[in-house]
Design an enzyme around this catalytic site. Sequence first.
Site, PDB file in Angstrom:
ATOM      1  N   SER C  47       0.821  -1.225   0.000  1.00  0.00           N
ATOM      2  CA  SER C  47       0.000   0.000   0.000  1.00  0.00           C
ATOM      3  C   SER C  47       0.849   1.266   0.000  1.00  0.00           C
ATOM      4  O   SER C  47       1.807   1.391   0.769  1.00  0.00           O
ATOM      5  CB  SER C  47      -0.895  -0.002   1.247  1.00  0.00           C
ATOM      6  OG  SER C  47      -1.704   1.148   1.277  1.00  0.00           O
ATOM      7  N   HIS C  97      -6.862  -2.571 -10.198  1.00  0.00           N
ATOM      8  CA  HIS C  97      -7.678  -1.410  -9.874  1.00  0.00           C
ATOM      9  C   HIS C  97      -6.864  -0.149 -10.104  1.00  0.00           C
ATOM     10  O   HIS C  97      -5.704  -0.068  -9.702  1.00  0.00           O
ATOM     11  CB  HIS C  97      -8.130  -1.459  -8.408  1.00  0.00           C
ATOM     12  CG  HIS C  97      -8.802  -0.204  -7.955  1.00  0.00           C
ATOM     13  ND1 HIS C  97      -9.836   0.378  -8.653  1.00  0.00           N
ATOM     14  CD2 HIS C  97      -8.593   0.603  -6.876  1.00  0.00           C
ATOM     15  CE1 HIS C  97     -10.236   1.477  -8.018  1.00  0.00           C
ATOM     16  NE2 HIS C  97      -9.499   1.649  -6.947  1.00  0.00           N
ATOM     17  N   ASP C 122     -13.463  -6.060 -29.533  1.00  0.00           N
ATOM     18  CA  ASP C 122     -12.300  -6.956 -29.569  1.00  0.00           C
ATOM     19  C   ASP C 122     -11.986  -7.552 -28.194  1.00  0.00           C
ATOM     20  O   ASP C 122     -11.325  -8.591 -28.106  1.00  0.00           O
ATOM     21  CB  ASP C 122     -11.062  -6.211 -30.086  1.00  0.00           C
ATOM     22  CG  ASP C 122     -11.051  -6.082 -31.611  1.00  0.00           C
ATOM     23  OD1 ASP C 122     -11.727  -6.888 -32.279  1.00  0.00           O
ATOM     24  OD2 ASP C 122     -10.366  -5.175 -32.124  1.00  0.00           O
ATOM     25  N   HIS C 173     -16.490   5.838  -8.045  1.00  0.00           N
ATOM     26  CA  HIS C 173     -15.171   5.354  -7.676  1.00  0.00           C
ATOM     27  C   HIS C 173     -14.287   5.224  -8.923  1.00  0.00           C
ATOM     28  O   HIS C 173     -13.654   6.203  -9.310  1.00  0.00           O
ATOM     29  CB  HIS C 173     -15.321   4.042  -6.904  1.00  0.00           C
ATOM     30  CG  HIS C 173     -14.049   3.578  -6.271  1.00  0.00           C
ATOM     31  ND1 HIS C 173     -14.002   2.603  -5.322  1.00  0.00           N
ATOM     32  CD2 HIS C 173     -12.763   3.932  -6.463  1.00  0.00           C
ATOM     33  CE1 HIS C 173     -12.752   2.400  -4.943  1.00  0.00           C
ATOM     34  NE2 HIS C 173     -11.988   3.191  -5.622  1.00  0.00           N
ATOM     35  N   TYR C 231      -7.095 -14.081 -35.062  1.00  0.00           N
ATOM     36  CA  TYR C 231      -6.227 -12.912 -34.865  1.00  0.00           C
ATOM     37  C   TYR C 231      -4.957 -13.369 -34.160  1.00  0.00           C
ATOM     38  O   TYR C 231      -5.002 -14.227 -33.282  1.00  0.00           O
ATOM     39  CB  TYR C 231      -6.940 -11.855 -34.013  1.00  0.00           C
ATOM     40  CG  TYR C 231      -6.110 -10.607 -33.813  1.00  0.00           C
ATOM     41  CD1 TYR C 231      -6.216  -9.522 -34.676  1.00  0.00           C
ATOM     42  CD2 TYR C 231      -5.203 -10.519 -32.761  1.00  0.00           C
ATOM     43  CE1 TYR C 231      -5.449  -8.373 -34.505  1.00  0.00           C
ATOM     44  CE2 TYR C 231      -4.421  -9.376 -32.580  1.00  0.00           C
ATOM     45  CZ  TYR C 231      -4.544  -8.319 -33.454  1.00  0.00           C
ATOM     46  OH  TYR C 231      -3.787  -7.193 -33.274  1.00  0.00           O
TER      47      TYR C 231
END
Lengths: 234, 234, 234, 234
Positions: C47, C97, C122, C173, C231
């Site tokens: 953190s 995140h 895609d 958020h 692809y």
Amino acid sequence: MNQVINAMRKRVCDANQSLPKHGLVKFTWGNVSEVNRELGVIVIKPSGVDYDELTPENMVVTDLDGKILEGDLRPSSDLPTHVQLYKAWSEIGSVVHTHSTEAVGWAQAGRDIPFYGTTHADYFYGSIPCARSLTKDEVEVAYEKDTGLVIVEEFEHRGLNPVEVPGIVVRNHGPFTWGKNPENAVYHSVVLEEVSKMNRFTEQINPRVGPAPQYILEKHYQRKHGPNAYYGQK
Amino acid sequence: MNQVINAMRKRVCDANQSLPKHGLVKFTWGNVSEVNRELGVIVIKPSGVDYDELTPENMVVTDLDGKILEGDLRPSSDLPTHVQLYKAWSEIGSVVHTHSTEAVGWAQAGRDIPFYGTTHADYFYGSIPCARSLTKDEVEVAYEKDTGLVIVEEFEHRGLNPVEVPGIVVRNHGPFTWGKNPENAVYHSVVLEEVSKMNRFTEQINPRVGPAPQYILEKHYQRKHGPNAYYGQK
Amino acid sequence: MNQVINAMRKRVCDANQSLPKHGLVKFTWGNVSEVNRELGVIVIKPSGVDYDELTPENMVVTDLDGKILEGDLRPSSDLPTHVQLYKAWSEIGSVVHTHSTEAVGWAQAGRDIPFYGTTHADYFYGSIPCARSLTKDEVEVAYEKDTGLVIVEEFEHRGLNPVEVPGIVVRNHGPFTWGKNPENAVYHSVVLEEVSKMNRFTEQINPRVGPAPQYILEKHYQRKHGPNAYYGQK
Amino acid sequence: MNQVINAMRKRVCDANQSLPKHGLVKFTWGNVSEVNRELGVIVIKPSGVDYDELTPENMVVTDLDGKILEGDLRPSSDLPTHVQLYKAWSEIGSVVHTHSTEAVGWAQAGRDIPFYGTTHADYFYGSIPCARSLTKDEVEVAYEKDTGLVIVEEFEHRGLNPVEVPGIVVRNHGPFTWGKNPENAVYHSVVLEEVSKMNRFTEQINPRVGPAPQYILEKHYQRKHGPNAYYGQK
């Protein structure tokens, strides 16, 4: 004393030089200062000098009224604004002023920057105020000093705590932020600029958006700044 | 004479190469020139040459009518515009033309860039004009020369002083700025681009925004450019 | 076991350090983790530590409930969100995140990111959901854990497959994405950010635009991810 | 023959690697090819390979129908689109496809990019068309080939000359440009992206803006591309 002031010179120089790295300024359009109230000194960027020519040695040292104590160069012309903020708020140790693009957008628009999400809540406890434009008299008599007084007036009028809301935009002008030290005050300038951009996008995507819930503001601000903060190390 | 012109070549080359560094141009889409009226010469970028291939030596030297005096390369095709500005305004020493994105936004929109704040007031004493589109005849007969004439006409028609308002956007085309020397003229291009962006944001955030107070314009312009200017050193 | 975890530490460290390179984070505003369910471990960023100070060694290793197994530093405060996603979805191997600007724009606006084109198709099989804001109780009792539960609830409620829709924005958020490994999960964060920007532009250019045809979604998604994908190599 | 093809490999590799430098692509989202009709070959980027792993040697060489002649890697999945453009238009030597953000904005919005100014007129002789979305059948039967056919159809339907209008956006997808060689085709992609951005700004600043005068289009296009072109050297 010399050692303490030299350390201030270094921090103020570094913080000023971080402004272009964070994309907050063009040319010489921003300045950072630091205060030491016990020693009775403020250290600030010299006026109109390029960031890459700054050294700890060419920072300007003044007393708490902005009178030059050390240095051959003129201090930033915004010094009287910094002085007023230091006089009014004993809790802050550094002030930053820039013309960063997104924050100026809100300043010129004359609008508070609304609380829309957690990025904002992590650093600003509520919407970021837009101070009124100065009056003709204020501009003509003591422009830079009065800018400081108007900022302080805005906080008093709204009952805001400058530690909890570490920044403002001044109408028709631009952003000022502050913090416990230069690095922290610059950090708040980066947050203010980023939130200004996020919120511009938000209103573009949903013109009828309202503020985020108050309890999210509470939670995010407190988890970083409250007595039981648990973000980061220790 | 040679030494003076060599110094011009150097300044013009440097200023042209600063355009991509400031993010004002793609490919070869911009040019800077400098005039010396006593020597009767203009130094300008060669047409269509990449900025990183520019050297002081390959700059083109012309007389005050744009006739080539030195250089194997063609001058920028916009030279006749520069020539007209130098003829009309003896106070200016350098001209810059780019297609910088934000300023082109206003040029294509056909709108003056309004005075909304202090960033603008620090360098432009009032709103930045948008000149009319050229007529069919003007375009077909002497396009680049007529672009210069239309700019001068706009300033005369509005009673503007090119020293106080060092730039314009030409409708359906893009920005032109000028200054006392190449570095100064490029500086004004950066300001014009930045203010164009700030003002786009401002109107997006508050579509009903009006211009900033005239006394702020007065104060900010004069503190940098008036007889009692106190910004910067000396 | 040590070797496997060391490889995880390396991948998680690299993926976290790629976040600023992709322009997805400022300061320490983002985190990546990886899970190994057989070994019963999660590896995650510490953190509040700067990305350039990260090393494989200072990554934090926890068990599948987020209890620290190895490391002197606190794990990212968002770890409980990651834990819930790993518990709910056995198909995913990594979670990311960030507070990336464009995606936050949609999160703060409280809107799903619509399917407007092939860049989206895609990688995301349908519109990217915006999860509801957490309730006061959810925020106050177990904020980060509840964020994970709300994301999972949103997917269940809408009948979405987290492999086919590898990301979400949480109202007020910001974005969360996931993937089979850290590199893949970060890739989805980049796509989500880019599509958020493209779609903001799209609605600005045509405010009445509707979603793209379903058969284009089908085709583009399947040519990259279906059983007959063609692809890329192999 | 080998030498000519090797030179093609080099040009195609360089042009592909210039795409990220121009900010036109993320990851592997774009491809450039070149045709030589006399030799009966097309050289194109391999599918899904990172730009910094490209070498002249790993380019894929196919015949004019897209059948692989040389190379161990699969060609870009968009090759059938390139093939159709080469078959329809003998004047073009290179094709570029990207998902550049601003152009995709217009593609997803389903709008032609209007002619608003000289930056546009310097390279595109009129508004840049937006081709219709493909039908379900076209998508399902031969998607990439049909994309090429729809582009050609759009040009025929509107009576456009692909040399004068060297690009298009395909609805719900993105931009395709072309040129006499890979460098030139990439140049047109940069222009298309830049004009897409300028025009978005223009409509934001003046929502009621109309197209620029036709005679400006004529003048600017011809001074660069007409028989009496006078821009650039020689």
